[in-house]
Design a protein around this motif. Sequence first.
Motif, PDB file in Angstrom:
ATOM      1  N   MET A  85       0.858  -1.164   0.000  1.00 15.93           N
ATOM      2  CA  MET A  85       0.000   0.000   0.000  1.00 15.93           C
ATOM      3  C   MET A  85       0.903   1.225   0.000  1.00 15.93           C
ATOM      4  O   MET A  85       1.753   1.363   0.874  1.00 15.93           O
ATOM      5  N   ASN A  86       0.720   2.099  -0.964  1.00 16.32           N
ATOM      6  CA  ASN A  86       1.583   3.272  -1.008  1.00 16.32           C
ATOM      7  C   ASN A  86       1.133   4.326  -0.003  1.00 16.32           C
ATOM      8  O   ASN A  86       0.070   4.239   0.580  1.00 16.32           O
ATOM      9  N   TYR A  87       1.983   5.332   0.187  1.00 13.25           N
ATOM     10  CA  TYR A  87       1.766   6.352   1.206  1.00 13.25           C
ATOM     11  C   TYR A  87       0.402   7.022   1.071  1.00 13.25           C
ATOM     12  O   TYR A  87      -0.352   7.111   2.016  1.00 13.25           O
ATOM     13  N   SER A  88       0.063   7.484  -0.129  1.00  9.88           N
ATOM     14  CA  SER A  88      -1.200   8.197  -0.294  1.00  9.88           C
ATOM     15  C   SER A  88      -2.393   7.267  -0.131  1.00  9.88           C
ATOM     16  O   SER A  88      -3.411   7.660   0.423  1.00  9.88           O
ATOM     17  N   ASN A  89      -2.301   6.027  -0.603  1.00 14.00           N
ATOM     18  CA  ASN A  89      -3.390   5.080  -0.446  1.00 14.00           C
ATOM     19  C   ASN A  89      -3.610   4.753   1.027  1.00 14.00           C
ATOM     20  O   ASN A  89      -4.742   4.591   1.467  1.00 14.00           O
ATOM     21  N   TYR A 121     -17.597   3.282   8.130  1.00 12.45           N
ATOM     22  CA  TYR A 121     -17.475   1.858   7.792  1.00 12.45           C
ATOM     23  C   TYR A 121     -17.805   1.735   6.318  1.00 12.45           C
ATOM     24  O   TYR A 121     -18.967   1.847   5.920  1.00 12.45           O
ATOM     25  N   GLY A 122     -16.782   1.578   5.511  1.00  9.71           N
ATOM     26  CA  GLY A 122     -17.000   1.484   4.072  1.00  9.71           C
ATOM     27  C   GLY A 122     -15.698   1.243   3.342  1.00  9.71           C
ATOM     28  O   GLY A 122     -14.617   1.201   3.941  1.00  9.71           O
ATOM     29  N   SER A 123     -15.803   1.067   2.057  1.00  9.82           N
ATOM     30  CA  SER A 123     -14.636   0.841   1.217  1.00  9.82           C
ATOM     31  C   SER A 123     -14.114   2.190   0.737  1.00  9.82           C
ATOM     32  O   SER A 123     -14.797   2.911   0.024  1.00  9.82           O
ATOM     33  N   LEU A 124     -12.899   2.530   1.168  1.00  7.97           N
ATOM     34  CA  LEU A 124     -12.279   3.796   0.764  1.00  7.97           C
ATOM     35  C   LEU A 124     -11.202   3.571  -0.286  1.00  7.97           C
ATOM     36  O   LEU A 124     -10.566   4.514  -0.731  1.00  7.97           O
ATOM     37  N   SER A 125     -10.981   2.307  -0.656  1.00  9.68           N
ATOM     38  CA  SER A 125     -10.057   1.966  -1.738  1.00  9.68           C
ATOM     39  C   SER A 125     -10.602   0.734  -2.454  1.00  9.68           C
ATOM     40  O   SER A 125     -11.551   0.103  -1.985  1.00  9.68           O
ATOM     41  N   GLU A 126      -9.996   0.382  -3.549  1.00  8.49           N
ATOM     42  CA  GLU A 126     -10.504  -0.706  -4.389  1.00  8.49           C
ATOM     43  C   GLU A 126     -10.508  -2.065  -3.698  1.00  8.49           C
ATOM     44  O   GLU A 126     -11.431  -2.848  -3.875  1.00  8.49           O
ATOM     45  N   ASP A 127      -9.494  -2.371  -2.887  1.00  8.19           N
ATOM     46  CA  ASP A 127      -9.410  -3.720  -2.315  1.00  8.19           C
ATOM     47  C   ASP A 127      -9.520  -3.786  -0.806  1.00  8.19           C
ATOM     48  O   ASP A 127      -9.197  -4.803  -0.222  1.00  8.19           O
ATOM     49  N   LEU A 132      -9.146  -3.533   6.426  1.00  9.06           N
ATOM     50  CA  LEU A 132      -9.318  -4.967   6.193  1.00  9.06           C
ATOM     51  C   LEU A 132      -9.281  -5.270   4.704  1.00  9.06           C
ATOM     52  O   LEU A 132      -9.785  -4.481   3.907  1.00  9.06           O
ATOM     53  N   PRO A 133      -8.762  -6.431   4.335  1.00  5.20           N
ATOM     54  CA  PRO A 133      -8.924  -6.850   2.936  1.00  5.20           C
ATOM     55  C   PRO A 133     -10.421  -6.976   2.641  1.00  5.20           C
ATOM     56  O   PRO A 133     -11.202  -7.420   3.489  1.00  5.20           O
ATOM     57  N   ARG A 134     -10.834  -6.591   1.465  1.00  4.43           N
ATOM     58  CA  ARG A 134     -12.255  -6.627   1.105  1.00  4.43           C
ATOM     59  C   ARG A 134     -12.860  -8.030   1.243  1.00  4.43           C
ATOM     60  O   ARG A 134     -14.022  -8.185   1.599  1.00  4.43           O
ATOM     61  N   ASP A 135     -12.053  -9.071   0.998  1.00  5.19           N
ATOM     62  CA  ASP A 135     -12.569 -10.438   1.041  1.00  5.19           C
ATOM     63  C   ASP A 135     -12.347 -11.124   2.393  1.00  5.19           C
ATOM     64  O   ASP A 135     -12.435 -12.339   2.493  1.00  5.19           O
ATOM     65  N   LEU A 136     -12.119 -10.365   3.457  1.00  2.77           N
ATOM     66  CA  LEU A 136     -11.874 -10.933   4.785  1.00  2.77           C
ATOM     67  C   LEU A 136     -13.078 -11.735   5.259  1.00  2.77           C
ATOM     68  O   LEU A 136     -14.216 -11.263   5.201  1.00  2.77           O
ATOM     69  N   LYS A 137     -12.829 -12.928   5.731  1.00  2.21           N
ATOM     70  CA  LYS A 137     -13.886 -13.791   6.271  1.00  2.21           C
ATOM     71  C   LYS A 137     -14.129 -13.454   7.742  1.00  2.21           C
ATOM     72  O   LYS A 137     -13.239 -12.964   8.438  1.00  2.21           O
ATOM     73  N   TRP A 158       1.168  -2.491   7.938  1.00  2.00           N
ATOM     74  CA  TRP A 158       0.601  -1.956   6.711  1.00  2.00           C
ATOM     75  C   TRP A 158       1.256  -2.601   5.503  1.00  2.00           C
ATOM     76  O   TRP A 158       2.463  -2.804   5.481  1.00  2.00           O
ATOM     77  N   GLY A 159       0.453  -2.930   4.512  1.00  2.00           N
ATOM     78  CA  GLY A 159       0.968  -3.439   3.255  1.00  2.00           C
ATOM     79  C   GLY A 159       1.188  -4.934   3.214  1.00  2.00           C
ATOM     80  O   GLY A 159       1.562  -5.476   2.184  1.00  2.00           O
ATOM     81  N   GLU A 160       0.947  -5.638   4.332  1.00  2.00           N
ATOM     82  CA  GLU A 160       1.146  -7.080   4.354  1.00  2.00           C
ATOM     83  C   GLU A 160      -0.102  -7.846   3.920  1.00  2.00           C
ATOM     84  O   GLU A 160      -0.115  -9.067   3.946  1.00  2.00           O
ATOM     85  N   GLY A 161      -1.168  -7.137   3.585  1.00  2.00           N
ATOM     86  CA  GLY A 161      -2.347  -7.778   3.028  1.00  2.00           C
ATOM     87  C   GLY A 161      -3.348  -8.303   4.026  1.00  2.00           C
ATOM     88  O   GLY A 161      -4.359  -8.865   3.644  1.00  2.00           O
ATOM     89  N   GLY A 162      -3.124  -8.115   5.311  1.00  2.00           N
ATOM     90  CA  GLY A 162      -4.072  -8.574   6.321  1.00  2.00           C
ATOM     91  C   GLY A 162      -4.765  -7.399   6.984  1.00  2.00           C
ATOM     92  O   GLY A 162      -4.936  -6.335   6.375  1.00  2.00           O
ATOM     93  N   VAL A 163      -5.151  -7.601   8.231  1.00  2.00           N
ATOM     94  CA  VAL A 163      -5.812  -6.566   9.019  1.00  2.00           C
ATOM     95  C   VAL A 163      -4.746  -5.666   9.637  1.00  2.00           C
ATOM     96  O   VAL A 163      -3.843  -6.142  10.315  1.00  2.00           O
ATOM     97  N   SER A 164      -4.844  -4.371   9.397  1.00  2.00           N
ATOM     98  CA  SER A 164      -3.924  -3.433  10.036  1.00  2.00           C
ATOM     99  C   SER A 164      -4.719  -2.494  10.934  1.00  2.00           C
ATOM    100  O   SER A 164      -5.904  -2.249  10.717  1.00  2.00           O
ATOM    101  N   ALA A 165      -4.039  -2.006  11.981  1.00  2.00           N
ATOM    102  CA  ALA A 165      -4.668  -1.129  12.964  1.00  2.00           C
ATOM    103  C   ALA A 165      -3.794   0.101  13.162  1.00  2.00           C
ATOM    104  O   ALA A 165      -2.567   0.031  13.030  1.00  2.00           O
TER     105      ALA A 165
END
Length: 157
Positions: free
Chosen positions: A1-5, A53-59, A80-85, A94-101
């Motif tokens: 995930m880049n800085y601006s994203n 609570y919403g999608s602020l980016s594509e994924d 969260l990844p969009r497809d998180l179960k 950040w940027g590892e593809g999982g849940v970040s806080a």
Amino acid sequence: MNYSNKHITLGVDKDMRRLPLTEKHTTEDVYFNATFTPPLPAIDKFNANRFIYGSLSEDTISIIGRHVFDESMDFLSFVLPRDLKNGTHPIVQWGEGGVSALVATSTVPYDGRDGELTITQDKNRNTAHATFNFDITYAGDTYKVNGELFVVATGPL
């Protein structure tokens, strides 16, 4: 995930100021609360008075609790990844593809680590309920963050 994203998914600009997004106010039934152990110098309890609570980016999907006061705000955010179960997920960097806080006091961000988020998203009702715990480092000391949230969608998921 880049800085601006990263900033977009947190609902802030590069100077950590709020982006003009649709927010909802918390109520008794819709909440986003956390405690810090030991108490953080700037915040000992976090009780959001607004949330997103919403999608602020594509994924990704963002869950952001904001405590807005005067011209400043503190916030606690999960991306969260969009497809998180539904289930329990580790907090990752950040940027590892999982849940970040992330916790931010005014304009200073603190990345979460060494914890987990247990979440149930109801796609039919557009709600999310979660409990969470993770650590942040502030001025060289470790603080534990524990909390719970129940939010409804403020935008597309």
